[in-house]
Design a protein around this motif. Structure first.
Motif, mmCIF file in Angstrom:
data_model
loop_
_atom_site.group_PDB
_atom_site.id
_atom_site.type_symbol
_atom_site.label_atom_id
_atom_site.label_comp_id
_atom_site.label_asym_id
_atom_site.label_seq_id
_atom_site.Cartn_x
_atom_site.Cartn_y
_atom_site.Cartn_z
ATOM 1 N N LEU A 59 46.375 40.193 38.793
ATOM 2 C CA LEU A 59 44.997 40.196 39.279
ATOM 3 C C LEU A 59 44.651 38.775 39.697
ATOM 4 O O LEU A 59 44.703 37.854 38.880
ATOM 5 C CB LEU A 59 44.040 40.669 38.183
ATOM 6 N N ARG A 65 35.734 46.820 38.414
ATOM 7 C CA ARG A 65 35.867 48.096 39.127
ATOM 8 C C ARG A 65 37.290 48.290 39.645
ATOM 9 O O ARG A 65 37.881 49.378 39.485
ATOM 10 C CB ARG A 65 34.880 48.160 40.287
ATOM 11 N N GLU A 66 37.838 47.247 40.276
ATOM 12 C CA GLU A 66 39.177 47.371 40.831
ATOM 13 C C GLU A 66 40.233 47.520 39.733
ATOM 14 O O GLU A 66 41.209 48.256 39.888
ATOM 15 C CB GLU A 66 39.487 46.163 41.712
ATOM 16 N N THR A 67 40.025 46.817 38.617
ATOM 17 C CA THR A 67 40.975 46.927 37.514
ATOM 18 C C THR A 67 40.893 48.288 36.858
ATOM 19 O O THR A 67 41.921 48.845 36.433
ATOM 20 C CB THR A 67 40.719 45.812 36.477
ATOM 21 N N ARG A 96 46.141 43.127 42.706
ATOM 22 C CA ARG A 96 44.748 43.150 43.148
ATOM 23 C C ARG A 96 44.332 41.702 43.383
ATOM 24 O O ARG A 96 44.507 40.849 42.514
ATOM 25 C CB ARG A 96 43.828 43.785 42.092
ATOM 26 N N THR A 111 38.717 38.354 44.905
ATOM 27 C CA THR A 111 37.345 38.089 44.478
ATOM 28 C C THR A 111 37.312 37.342 43.149
ATOM 29 O O THR A 111 38.241 37.426 42.344
ATOM 30 C CB THR A 111 36.564 39.412 44.324
ATOM 31 N N THR A 130 33.161 43.181 40.333
ATOM 32 C CA THR A 130 34.109 43.723 41.305
ATOM 33 C C THR A 130 35.503 43.805 40.719
ATOM 34 O O THR A 130 36.216 44.805 40.909
ATOM 35 C CB THR A 130 34.126 42.849 42.575
ATOM 36 N N ALA A 177 40.298 51.096 38.361
ATOM 37 C CA ALA A 177 41.083 51.983 39.225
ATOM 38 C C ALA A 177 42.571 51.744 39.041
ATOM 39 O O ALA A 177 43.365 52.697 38.959
ATOM 40 C CB ALA A 177 40.689 51.760 40.680
ATOM 41 N N LEU A 178 42.966 50.491 38.952
ATOM 42 C CA LEU A 178 44.379 50.154 38.766
ATOM 43 C C LEU A 178 44.919 50.719 37.460
ATOM 44 O O LEU A 178 45.988 51.341 37.416
ATOM 45 C CB LEU A 178 44.544 48.637 38.793
#
Length: 359
Positions: free
Chosen positions: A201, A245-247, A234, A237, A242, A249-250
């Motif tokens: 990340l 949220r992306e983590t 990922r 940002t 943010t 999903a990952l």
């Protein structure tokens, strides 16, 4: 007799004129010495008899005299002021670096003007140009982007040191952590625990520090014979929400057993996502990141940067370049890179991966 002869004559001159700012002549009259002695007492105190110097400084304090820096800069070519542009002074890393810069600047007789770019290149440009217009002797900048036209232009006439990130085309010293080695060693630590599915990340990959850390991660995987899986990356940002949220999903879609993060804010987002999903650290997910976070449970395993050395080295290099340029030496215009070692601090947030059945 005057300071040059030893102990001053204690004659009382007239008080400074009513209203207005005290001048060096006012101090000289009140102290009973010459203006040259006042100047030496302020700028070269070791050259003045101690009793004379103490007497002059007492009068300086009494009258509230402040030297006119603009006038001095016209005479000496220096303002003894440096500009410091940091990316985000709320981030503990930059706060600590800024303090180290100021400590060394103070020891060297410099004042610092601090600007915060908030990771915005246009703000950085404004600050760089504004500091240069105010005749600072030099600049220390943590670049907000990989290219900065204003910084390239200003560096032609003002000594520059870039800190934490490297910008090509800008002469000056470049003071950075050994980011590649830090990420390489962190990844090796996770691999040594048995992890094979390690997510990375990252903050935006448009800065040298982020790119070097990413390369360290990739090189560790290659070294271990593990193919890079782009689904486990990922990047883009600093925003904690943010990242979370992306983590989330990952972790839901690909379920790595460990995550390596490039920044403290990214680590915070990863921890928030793990908590929201009910994942235990390190039993279900190992977390390892750059820079310390306070008051986390468990205590984080981190790659620690030497912020004190980074800031101090940046200021020392800048002072050398200021002196070199003032003396007409090439050392004020060349390029040199200083890589400060990082340390892997092993704590409680990493463990061997859970059994396959638990995934």
């Amino acid at each position: 007799m005057d300071a040059a002869d030893g102990v001053p004559v204690r004659r009382r001159g007239p008080a400074r004129r009513s209203g207005g700012r005290a001048t060096i002549a006012d101090v000289a009259r009140r102290a009973g010495v010459s203006k040259a002695t006042v100047s030496r007492s302020l700028n070269a105190p070791d050259s003045v008899h101690p009793e004379t110097r103490d007497h002059v400084l007492a009068v300086v304090d009494e009258l509230g005299f402040a030297p006119n820096l603009n006038a001095r800069s016209l005479t000496t070519g220096r303002t003894l002021v440096v500009g410091v542009v940091l990316s985000d002074i709320q981030v503990p890393f930059f706060t600590s670096v800024g303090r180290a810069i100021q400590n060394v600047a103070h020891e060297g007789g410099y004042l610092t003007l601090l600007g915060n770019s908030d990771e915005r290149p246009e703000v950085e440009d404004e600050l760089v140009r504004a500091f240069a217009a105010r005749m600072v002797d030099g600049l220390i900048v943590t670049p907000a982007a990989g290219d900065n036209a204003a910084l390239r232009q200003v560096a032609r006439s003002v000594p520059v040191v870039t800190l934490d990130r490297i910008v090509q085309g800008v002469p000056g010293a470049r003071i950075v952590s050994d980011n590649h080695a830090g990420a390489l060693n962190a990844s090796r630590h996770l691999l040594g625990l048995g992890h094979r599915k390690i997510a990375y990340l990252s903050s935006p990959l448009n800065k040298s520090s982020a790119v070097e850390r990413y390369r360290g991660y990739r090189d560790a995987l290659e070294e271990a014979g593990i193919a890079f899986d782009p689904r486990l990356l990922r990047a883009g940002t600093y925003d904690v929400d943010t990242v979370a949220r992306e983590t989330t999903a990952l972790l839901t879609e690909h379920r790595p057993t460990a995550v390596l993060t490039s920044e403290a804010s990214v680590t915070m987002g990863a921890l928030r996502a793990a908590q929201a999903l009910g994942l235990r650290v390190p039993e279900d997910l190992s977390v390892l990141g750059f820079d310390a976070l306070e008051l986390t449970t468990p205590e984080l395993t981190v790659v620690l940067q030497d912020t004190e050395r980074l800031g101090a080295e940046a200021m020392r290099r800048l002072m050398r370049r200021i002196d070199a340029r003032a003396g007409g030496l090439d050392g004020g215009d060349g390029v040199d890179v200083v890589r400060v070692p990082t340390r892997l601090i092993v704590r409680d947030s990493c463990a061997p991966p859970p059994p396959v059945a638990a995934l």
